[in-house]
Design an enzyme around this catalytic site. Structure first.
Site, PDB file in Angstrom:
ATOM      1  N   ILE A   1     -29.645  36.874 -39.870  1.00 37.38           N
ATOM      2  CA  ILE A   1     -30.116  38.405 -39.688  1.00 37.38           C
ATOM      3  C   ILE A   1     -28.963  39.209 -38.785  1.00 37.38           C
ATOM      4  O   ILE A   1     -28.689  39.055 -37.874  1.00 37.38           O
ATOM      5  CB  ILE A   1     -31.436  38.018 -38.877  1.00 37.38           C
ATOM      6  CG1 ILE A   1     -32.601  37.071 -39.641  1.00 37.38           C
ATOM      7  CG2 ILE A   1     -32.130  39.647 -38.613  1.00 37.38           C
ATOM      8  CD1 ILE A   1     -32.446  37.678 -41.202  1.00 37.38           C
ATOM      9  N   THR A   2     -28.517  40.253 -39.566  1.00 34.62           N
ATOM     10  CA  THR A   2     -27.662  41.216 -38.749  1.00 34.62           C
ATOM     11  C   THR A   2     -28.264  41.936 -37.710  1.00 34.62           C
ATOM     12  O   THR A   2     -29.319  42.163 -37.798  1.00 34.62           O
ATOM     13  CB  THR A   2     -27.281  42.344 -40.001  1.00 34.62           C
ATOM     14  OG1 THR A   2     -26.521  41.642 -41.056  1.00 34.62           O
ATOM     15  CG2 THR A   2     -26.439  43.088 -39.193  1.00 34.62           C
TER      16      THR A   2
ATOM     17  N   GLU B   1     -31.081  51.800 -49.201  1.00 35.03           N
ATOM     18  CA  GLU B   1     -30.246  50.359 -48.907  1.00 35.03           C
ATOM     19  C   GLU B   1     -28.665  50.428 -49.537  1.00 35.03           C
ATOM     20  O   GLU B   1     -27.808  50.443 -49.001  1.00 35.03           O
ATOM     21  CB  GLU B   1     -30.840  49.397 -48.869  1.00 35.03           C
ATOM     22  CG  GLU B   1     -30.143  48.135 -48.426  1.00 35.03           C
ATOM     23  CD  GLU B   1     -31.044  46.880 -48.447  1.00 35.03           C
ATOM     24  OE1 GLU B   1     -32.471  47.010 -48.834  1.00 35.03           O
ATOM     25  OE2 GLU B   1     -30.746  45.686 -48.653  1.00 35.03           O
TER      26      GLU B   1
ATOM     27  N   THR C   1     -26.782  39.645 -54.348  1.00 35.06           N
ATOM     28  CA  THR C   1     -25.479  39.234 -54.769  1.00 35.06           C
ATOM     29  C   THR C   1     -25.134  39.901 -56.017  1.00 35.06           C
ATOM     30  O   THR C   1     -26.084  40.562 -56.669  1.00 35.06           O
ATOM     31  CB  THR C   1     -25.349  37.784 -55.070  1.00 35.06           C
ATOM     32  OG1 THR C   1     -26.296  37.271 -56.016  1.00 35.06           O
ATOM     33  CG2 THR C   1     -25.546  36.819 -53.984  1.00 35.06           C
TER      34      THR C   1
HETATM   35  C1  LIG Z   1     -22.909  38.332 -42.871  1.00 34.98           C
HETATM   36  C2  LIG Z   1     -24.285  38.628 -43.451  1.00 34.98           C
HETATM   37  C3  LIG Z   1     -25.344  39.383 -43.360  1.00 34.98           C
HETATM   38  C4  LIG Z   1     -26.603  39.172 -43.663  1.00 34.98           C
HETATM   39  N1  LIG Z   1     -27.551  40.011 -43.128  1.00 34.98           N
HETATM   40  C5  LIG Z   1     -28.761  39.848 -43.856  1.00 34.98           C
HETATM   41  C6  LIG Z   1     -30.008  40.440 -42.911  1.00 34.98           C
HETATM   42  O1  LIG Z   1     -29.648  41.220 -42.046  1.00 34.98           O
HETATM   43  N2  LIG Z   1     -31.220  40.364 -43.513  1.00 34.98           N
HETATM   44  C7  LIG Z   1     -31.617  39.350 -44.196  1.00 34.98           C
HETATM   45  O2  LIG Z   1     -32.873  39.079 -44.860  1.00 34.98           O
HETATM   46  N3  LIG Z   1     -30.392  38.691 -44.856  1.00 34.98           N
HETATM   47  C8  LIG Z   1     -29.283  39.042 -44.698  1.00 34.98           C
HETATM   48  N4  LIG Z   1     -28.112  38.165 -45.134  1.00 34.98           N
HETATM   49  C9  LIG Z   1     -28.294  37.103 -46.323  1.00 34.98           C
HETATM   50  C10 LIG Z   1     -28.086  37.633 -47.713  1.00 34.98           C
HETATM   51  O3  LIG Z   1     -28.715  38.789 -48.158  1.00 34.98           O
HETATM   52  C11 LIG Z   1     -28.159  36.585 -48.603  1.00 34.98           C
HETATM   53  O4  LIG Z   1     -27.164  35.662 -48.161  1.00 34.98           O
HETATM   54  C12 LIG Z   1     -28.103  36.835 -50.034  1.00 34.98           C
HETATM   55  O5  LIG Z   1     -29.023  37.490 -50.431  1.00 34.98           O
HETATM   56  C13 LIG Z   1     -27.708  35.733 -50.958  1.00 34.98           C
HETATM   57  O6  LIG Z   1     -28.764  34.471 -50.552  1.00 34.98           O
HETATM   58  P1  LIG Z   1     -28.108  33.083 -50.490  1.00 34.98           P
HETATM   59  O7  LIG Z   1     -27.148  33.305 -49.404  1.00 34.98           O
HETATM   60  O8  LIG Z   1     -29.261  32.179 -50.055  1.00 34.98           O
HETATM   61  O9  LIG Z   1     -27.321  32.702 -51.671  1.00 34.98           O
HETATM   62  P2  LIG Z   1     -28.170  31.814 -53.005  1.00 34.98           P
HETATM   63  O10 LIG Z   1     -29.449  32.734 -53.370  1.00 34.98           O
HETATM   64  O11 LIG Z   1     -28.547  30.448 -52.415  1.00 34.98           O
HETATM   65  O12 LIG Z   1     -27.204  32.030 -54.131  1.00 34.98           O
HETATM   66  C14 LIG Z   1     -25.896  31.272 -54.271  1.00 34.98           C
HETATM   67  C15 LIG Z   1     -25.292  31.555 -55.331  1.00 34.98           C
HETATM   68  O13 LIG Z   1     -26.184  31.470 -56.751  1.00 34.98           O
HETATM   69  C16 LIG Z   1     -26.242  32.616 -57.290  1.00 34.98           C
HETATM   70  N5  LIG Z   1     -27.424  33.049 -57.894  1.00 34.98           N
HETATM   71  C17 LIG Z   1     -28.753  32.863 -57.114  1.00 34.98           C
HETATM   72  N6  LIG Z   1     -29.926  33.266 -57.940  1.00 34.98           N
HETATM   73  C18 LIG Z   1     -29.268  33.516 -59.351  1.00 34.98           C
HETATM   74  C19 LIG Z   1     -29.415  34.007 -60.679  1.00 34.98           C
HETATM   75  N7  LIG Z   1     -30.910  33.997 -60.853  1.00 34.98           N
HETATM   76  N8  LIG Z   1     -28.635  33.938 -61.661  1.00 34.98           N
HETATM   77  C20 LIG Z   1     -27.424  33.748 -61.386  1.00 34.98           C
HETATM   78  N9  LIG Z   1     -26.659  33.294 -60.173  1.00 34.98           N
HETATM   79  C21 LIG Z   1     -27.699  33.291 -59.015  1.00 34.98           C
HETATM   80  C22 LIG Z   1     -26.024  33.603 -56.280  1.00 34.98           C
HETATM   81  O14 LIG Z   1     -25.438  35.106 -56.629  1.00 34.98           O
HETATM   82  C23 LIG Z   1     -24.961  33.096 -55.561  1.00 34.98           C
HETATM   83  O15 LIG Z   1     -23.496  33.283 -56.053  1.00 34.98           O
HETATM   84  C24 LIG Z   1     -27.056  38.255 -44.736  1.00 34.98           C
HETATM   85  C25 LIG Z   1     -25.847  37.274 -45.239  1.00 34.98           C
HETATM   86  C26 LIG Z   1     -24.612  37.543 -44.650  1.00 34.98           C
HETATM   87  C27 LIG Z   1     -23.520  36.507 -45.201  1.00 34.98           C
END
Ligand SMILES: Cc1cc2nc3c(=O)[nH]c(=O)nc-3n(C[C@H](O)[C@H](O)[C@H](O)COP(=O)(O)OP(=O)(O)OC[C@H]3O[C@@H](n4cnc5c(N)ncnc54)[C@H](O)[C@@H]3O)c2cc1C
Length: 391
Positions: free
Chosen positions: A168-169, A253, A376
């Site tokens: 969470i940022t 956003e 992503t």
């Molecule tokens: C620095 C930072 C700040 C952030 N700030 C916030 C914030 O303020 N609030 C908040 O809520 N979140 C925040 N996030 C979280 C961020 O939005 C998530 O990390 C992101 O949505 C990806 O989720 P995950 O990390 O669980 O990856 P996963 O969902 O586990 O994904 C892993 C890989 O699988 C791929 N993948 C997943 N599903 C599919 C699909 N259906 N088809 C193809 N590929 C797929 C993804 O693209 C990725 O390459 C932050 C993250 C970071 C690193």
């Protein structure tokens, strides 16, 4: 020129004046109050609370929010300009902190909140007294938000929230979080609601800051909710409509993310052009090699296309016509370009590019997460494909 064109032009030139005015104020404020301290903040992994208050006093937090809440009521492009300029100046951590606080959380409250909720939170967010976060991601639910486990159960005049969020940022600074939680665990994404949660309430616990490879000075944290009780009126919008609201707010956003990407690309191009013009090898400057010229030309051409698309999206957003698909195209293309461009620019610095002494290394590391957070690149492609091919 027709009457409508004339009035559109007048409106645009009034907006441009606002943007110029705010840009001058912003640059003065950054030069005096931010840039001298920024390296230290990056080392500390922390931007002090005084910086938030200073930015509030300078009118940089939610300038486009309504005047009744102490903001300037400026056009929304001013908010985007702040994100673009901070990234152009290699202040990406600050930019991301501002994007979440002022370009995501404040519009959620302004667009979805009741008069009472707006009056409770917006004035203190404009001054920087309260810092905002948004909580969607959980250890077991990132891209697939339907899998979230944080839940809220109604108990009389209150909701009782249990669960946790990660990444969470502004998580450590946050005074308020827009929290997504399941209010109906049988309905997947259709059972999610949003809450305005005061971080000072008992049962709200902040974990340690997460150490990252870049954007060090915006804090990123895990948050825990243990029988956290919030009043019934903490519900933002209607029950079980959270996912619809998340989708509705995506264009704004992603305009923010796109503006940041464009700003960072411009900043990285500028310092690279300066460097290659003075660095010598094989009896000429690096700028004189055809490879350098072609690389810079290709990047410039791609950047100009990306800038045009951003402008097109801004114009469509302004009249309420920007779609989720367009928002996904903007996020995908602009952030992928940012990652590629900062990588190519760093290469032109040779070994110096890999050192912390040369600012291109920060442009590079700060860029990497742009294709990951806020959806992503793979998820962006999925959303675009749905428009092309259906589900
Ligand atoms: C620095 C930072 C700040 C952030 N700030 C916030 C914030 O303020 N609030 C908040 O809520 N979140 C925040 N996030 C979280 C961020 O939005 C998530 O990390 C992101 O949505 C990806 O989720 P995950 O990390 O669980 O990856 P996963 O969902 O586990 O994904 C892993 C890989 O699988 C791929 N993948 C997943 N599903 C599919 C699909 N259906 N088809 C193809 N590929 C797929 C993804 O693209 C990725 O390459 C932050 C993250 C970071 C690193």
């Amino acid at each position: 020129m027709g009457a409508i064109d004339q009035s559109v032009n007048q409106l645009q030139s009034a907006d441009n004046e606002d943007i110029t005015l705010f840009r001058d104020m912003l640059l003065r404020c950054l030069e005096k109050e931010v840039i001298p301290h920024y390296d230290q903040w990056e080392k500390d992994g922390w931007m002090p609370k005084e910086a938030w208050l200073m930015l509030g006093a300078a009118g940089m937090l939610g300038p486009d929010m309504p005047e009744e809440f102490g903001a300037a009521g400026a056009p929304f492009e001013v908010a985007l300009m702040i994100l673009e300029e901070t990234c152009r100046l290699n202040l990406h951590s600050l930019s991301t902190a501002l994007n979440v606080h002022a370009n995501i959380v404040m519009p959620y409250i302004n667009n979805l909140g009741t008069a009472e909720q707006k009056a409770q939170w917006l004035p203190r967010m404009v001054t920087g007294e309260v810092v905002g976060s948004i909580g969607m991601t959980e250890p077991g639910a990132g891209s697939d938000l339907a899998g979230m486990r944080t839940n809220a159960v109604r108990d009389g005049d209150e909701w009782v929230i249990n669960g946790s969020k990660t990444f969470i940022t502004n998580g450590l600074h946050c005074g308020l979080i827009v929290l997504a939680a399941k209010t109906d665990t049988t309905k997947g994404a259709k059972g999610i609601s949003l809450f305005l949660v005061d971080s000072s309430l008992p049962g709200f616990k902040k974990g340690k800051g997460i150490k990252k490879m870049g954007q060090h000075s915006n804090d990123t944290a895990e948050l825990f909710f243990d029988n956290l009780r919030v009043p019934a009126n903490a519900l933002l919008g209607e029950e079980n409509k959270g996912f619809i609201y998340l989708m509705q707010e995506l264009p704004r956003e992603r305009l923010g993310l796109g503006s940041q990407a464009i700003g960072a690309c411009e900043g990285a191009m500028a310092i690279t052009a300066d460097y290659v013009k003075q660095r010598k090898a094989f009896g000429s400057t690096v700028a004189q090699f055809q490879n350098t010229r072609f690389k810079m030309a290709e990047l410039r051409a791609q950047l100009e296309l990306a800038k045009s698309y951003l402008k097109q999206c801004e114009a469509r957003f302004k009249v309420g016509a920007m779609t989720t698909e367009e928002a996904s195209i903007l996020k995908l293309t602009s952030t992928e370009l940012q990652v590629k461009l900062t990588h190519e620019c760093l290469q032109l610095f040779g070994g110096y590019g890999y050192t912390e002494e040369y600012p291109i290394s920060r442009f590079f590391t700060d860029a990497r997460v742009q294709t990951i957070y806020a959806g992503t690149s793979e998820i962006m492609k999925e959303m675009i494909a749905r428009g092309e091919l259906g589900r």
